[in-house]
Design an enzyme around this catalytic site. Structure first.
Site, PDB file in Angstrom:
ATOM      1  N   GLN A  48       0.807  -1.222   0.000  1.00 11.00           N
ATOM      2  CA  GLN A  48       0.000   0.000   0.000  1.00 11.00           C
ATOM      3  C   GLN A  48       0.843   1.276   0.000  1.00 11.00           C
ATOM      4  O   GLN A  48       0.479   2.251  -0.661  1.00 11.00           O
ATOM      5  CB  GLN A  48      -1.001   0.000   1.153  1.00 11.00           C
ATOM      6  CG  GLN A  48      -0.431  -0.015   2.543  1.00 11.00           C
ATOM      7  CD  GLN A  48      -1.527   0.185   3.598  1.00 11.00           C
ATOM      8  OE1 GLN A  48      -2.586   0.761   3.340  1.00 11.00           O
ATOM      9  NE2 GLN A  48      -1.276  -0.292   4.801  1.00 11.00           N
ATOM     10  N   ILE A 107      14.331  -8.631  -1.870  1.00  2.87           N
ATOM     11  CA  ILE A 107      15.420  -7.948  -1.159  1.00  2.87           C
ATOM     12  C   ILE A 107      16.237  -8.887  -0.282  1.00  2.87           C
ATOM     13  O   ILE A 107      17.269  -8.475   0.262  1.00  2.87           O
ATOM     14  CB  ILE A 107      14.916  -6.746  -0.336  1.00  2.87           C
ATOM     15  CG1 ILE A 107      14.000  -7.204   0.799  1.00  2.87           C
ATOM     16  CG2 ILE A 107      14.242  -5.715  -1.231  1.00  2.87           C
ATOM     17  CD1 ILE A 107      13.692  -6.100   1.804  1.00  2.87           C
ATOM     18  N   ALA A 131       8.328  -5.192   3.233  1.00  3.51           N
ATOM     19  CA  ALA A 131       8.278  -5.596   4.641  1.00  3.51           C
ATOM     20  C   ALA A 131       7.366  -6.796   4.823  1.00  3.51           C
ATOM     21  O   ALA A 131       6.423  -7.003   4.058  1.00  3.51           O
ATOM     22  CB  ALA A 131       7.772  -4.437   5.509  1.00  3.51           C
ATOM     23  N   TYR A 132       7.668  -7.570   5.856  1.00  2.00           N
ATOM     24  CA  TYR A 132       6.754  -8.615   6.322  1.00  2.00           C
ATOM     25  C   TYR A 132       5.914  -7.958   7.410  1.00  2.00           C
ATOM     26  O   TYR A 132       6.438  -7.572   8.456  1.00  2.00           O
ATOM     27  CB  TYR A 132       7.553  -9.791   6.885  1.00  2.00           C
ATOM     28  CG  TYR A 132       6.690 -10.938   7.385  1.00  2.00           C
ATOM     29  CD1 TYR A 132       6.518 -12.093   6.624  1.00  2.00           C
ATOM     30  CD2 TYR A 132       6.044 -10.865   8.614  1.00  2.00           C
ATOM     31  CE1 TYR A 132       5.732 -13.144   7.074  1.00  2.00           C
ATOM     32  CE2 TYR A 132       5.246 -11.904   9.065  1.00  2.00           C
ATOM     33  CZ  TYR A 132       5.097 -13.038   8.295  1.00  2.00           C
ATOM     34  OH  TYR A 132       4.309 -14.073   8.743  1.00  2.00           O
ATOM     35  N   THR A 133       4.614  -7.808   7.184  1.00  2.00           N
ATOM     36  CA  THR A 133       3.774  -7.013   8.090  1.00  2.00           C
ATOM     37  C   THR A 133       2.667  -7.814   8.781  1.00  2.00           C
ATOM     38  O   THR A 133       1.797  -7.231   9.417  1.00  2.00           O
ATOM     39  CB  THR A 133       3.134  -5.844   7.323  1.00  2.00           C
ATOM     40  OG1 THR A 133       2.363  -6.359   6.230  1.00  2.00           O
ATOM     41  CG2 THR A 133       4.194  -4.887   6.795  1.00  2.00           C
ATOM     42  N   THR A 183       8.531   0.994  12.168  1.00  2.11           N
ATOM     43  CA  THR A 183       7.250   0.904  12.845  1.00  2.11           C
ATOM     44  C   THR A 183       7.276   1.379  14.293  1.00  2.11           C
ATOM     45  O   THR A 183       8.325   1.320  14.956  1.00  2.11           O
ATOM     46  CB  THR A 183       6.763  -0.565  12.819  1.00  2.11           C
ATOM     47  OG1 THR A 183       5.559  -0.699  13.586  1.00  2.11           O
ATOM     48  CG2 THR A 183       7.817  -1.504  13.418  1.00  2.11           C
ATOM     49  N   ASP A 184       6.119   1.798  14.783  1.00  4.27           N
ATOM     50  CA  ASP A 184       5.933   2.126  16.198  1.00  4.27           C
ATOM     51  C   ASP A 184       6.047   0.886  17.080  1.00  4.27           C
ATOM     52  O   ASP A 184       6.240   0.989  18.291  1.00  4.27           O
ATOM     53  CB  ASP A 184       4.571   2.790  16.415  1.00  4.27           C
ATOM     54  CG  ASP A 184       3.403   1.943  15.924  1.00  4.27           C
ATOM     55  OD1 ASP A 184       3.574   1.203  14.935  1.00  4.27           O
ATOM     56  OD2 ASP A 184       2.308   2.037  16.511  1.00  4.27           O
ATOM     57  N   TYR A 224       7.412  -9.390  15.116  1.00  2.53           N
ATOM     58  CA  TYR A 224       7.393  -8.380  14.063  1.00  2.53           C
ATOM     59  C   TYR A 224       8.209  -7.154  14.470  1.00  2.53           C
ATOM     60  O   TYR A 224       9.089  -6.688  13.726  1.00  2.53           O
ATOM     61  CB  TYR A 224       5.955  -7.988  13.747  1.00  2.53           C
ATOM     62  CG  TYR A 224       5.823  -6.721  12.927  1.00  2.53           C
ATOM     63  CD1 TYR A 224       6.200  -6.694  11.594  1.00  2.53           C
ATOM     64  CD2 TYR A 224       5.319  -5.551  13.502  1.00  2.53           C
ATOM     65  CE1 TYR A 224       6.096  -5.525  10.843  1.00  2.53           C
ATOM     66  CE2 TYR A 224       5.196  -4.385  12.755  1.00  2.53           C
ATOM     67  CZ  TYR A 224       5.591  -4.382  11.437  1.00  2.53           C
ATOM     68  OH  TYR A 224       5.490  -3.223  10.708  1.00  2.53           O
ATOM     69  N   LYS A 256      11.824  -5.770  12.837  1.00  4.56           N
ATOM     70  CA  LYS A 256      11.913  -4.413  12.275  1.00  4.56           C
ATOM     71  C   LYS A 256      13.013  -3.615  12.979  1.00  4.56           C
ATOM     72  O   LYS A 256      13.768  -2.877  12.334  1.00  4.56           O
ATOM     73  CB  LYS A 256      10.574  -3.700  12.391  1.00  4.56           C
ATOM     74  CG  LYS A 256       9.475  -4.271  11.495  1.00  4.56           C
ATOM     75  CD  LYS A 256       9.773  -4.095  10.007  1.00  4.56           C
ATOM     76  CE  LYS A 256       9.611  -2.655   9.563  1.00  4.56           C
ATOM     77  NZ  LYS A 256       9.827  -2.499   8.096  1.00  4.56           N
TER      78      LYS A 256
END
Length: 286
Positions: A12, A39, A62-64, A103-104, A127, A131
């Site tokens: 997205q 990547i 990214a793996y989200t 990420t937060d 996760y 990150k």
């Protein structure tokens, strides 16, 4: 003309950047989705860089899947830690600045005021850990990097909370939504513009930045505004996170302090509810 590589271009954020890229005539974009550029494959990255002399690489790959990461740790690590490490090494060899999205969820959520870039990281799930490790690999490899931590990303593209609430509202008359996790919904279109502003501006400071929309909300608040803005009749019921079973723990509070990025880029950041209105209006188009 600056040449810009965007990885993870089918996600997205990557799709949002592609959507607004036509407004930036001074930039020459190359978009690569995960099928076109994995990547985690150093050789594949080197081939792409051999064919073009990129000035910037925006890593949106990214793996989200926060819950699935608990059982797919190795895959999450490959994409979120090893992938950024590979990009950093290749960018270093090719004198390319890397802009990486984080990420937060690198924070544990125990703080009761917005997190700034110097606050101690302590992820509570796989996760967030993968990150954070990706951030560390970039920082120790490449001076010319920008890491942007963001939160609760949504858009008119891909799979996200906005589209999930709209889909579930068509299927069910009522929904239970978590009320005791607090953060800030962030519109990917706004984040995309900030990333490109770094590229076209004369910024001086490399390092880590926080970006989200202004304001804060619970998931329940977020869902309630979505339902109201769409004029839906779905009834929402607030519940505690402990009553909603998930594989991964999530931070209770992950609001980000954006003072540094606002000062560096002289930004005025939109409130999350205003940006949500824009995203919902664009859902019709896409």
């Amino acid at each position: 003309m600056k040449k810009v590589l965007v990885t993870g271009a089918a996600g997205q954020l990557g799709t949002s950047i592609r959507d607004i890229s036509k407004e930036y005539k001074q930039l020459d974009f190359t978009f690569k989705d995960s099928k076109e550029l994995n990547i985690t494959d150093v050789t594949a990255i080197n081939v792409v860089f051999e064919n073009e002399n990129f000035d910037f690489c925006i890593n949106c790959a990214a793996y989200t899947f926060v819950d699935k990461a608990e059982s797919e740790k190795e895959l999450a690590e490959q994409i979120n830690t090893i992938g950024p490490k590979n990009l950093a090494h290749t960018c270093k060899k090719n004198k390319c600045t890397l802009i990486h999205i984080s990420t937060d969820f690198v924070f544990d959520g125990k703080q009761l005021h917005p997190y700034n870039e110097e606050d101690k990281e302590n992820p509570v799930n796989v996760y967030g850990l993968t990150k954070l490790n990706g951030e560390k690999e970039i920082a120790k490899t490449l001076k010319e990097h920008i890491i942007i931590r963001t939160s609760w990303l949504y858009s008119e593209f891909g799979n996200n909370f906005l589209k999930t609430i709209l889909r579930l509202s068509e299927e069910k008359k009522s929904l239970n939504i978590v009320k005791d996790q607090i953060g800030t919904p962030t519109y990917a279109g706004d984040l995309g513009k900030v990333i490109l502003k770094f590229i076209v501006s004369d910024f001086k400071l490399y390092g880590t930045y926080h970006y989200s929309n202004e304001g804060m909300a619970s998931w329940y608040d977020f869902a309630k505004v979505i339902v109201n803005k769409k004029g839906l009749k779905t009834k929402l019921f607030p519940i505690k996170a402990e009553n909603y079973s998930t594989s991964a723990q999530r931070p209770k509070y992950s609001v980000l302090d954006k003072s540094r990025i606002k000062k560096t880029l002289k930004l005025e950041i939109p409130n999350w509810e205003d940006s949500l209105t824009i995203a919902i209006s664009k859902l019709i188009k896409y």
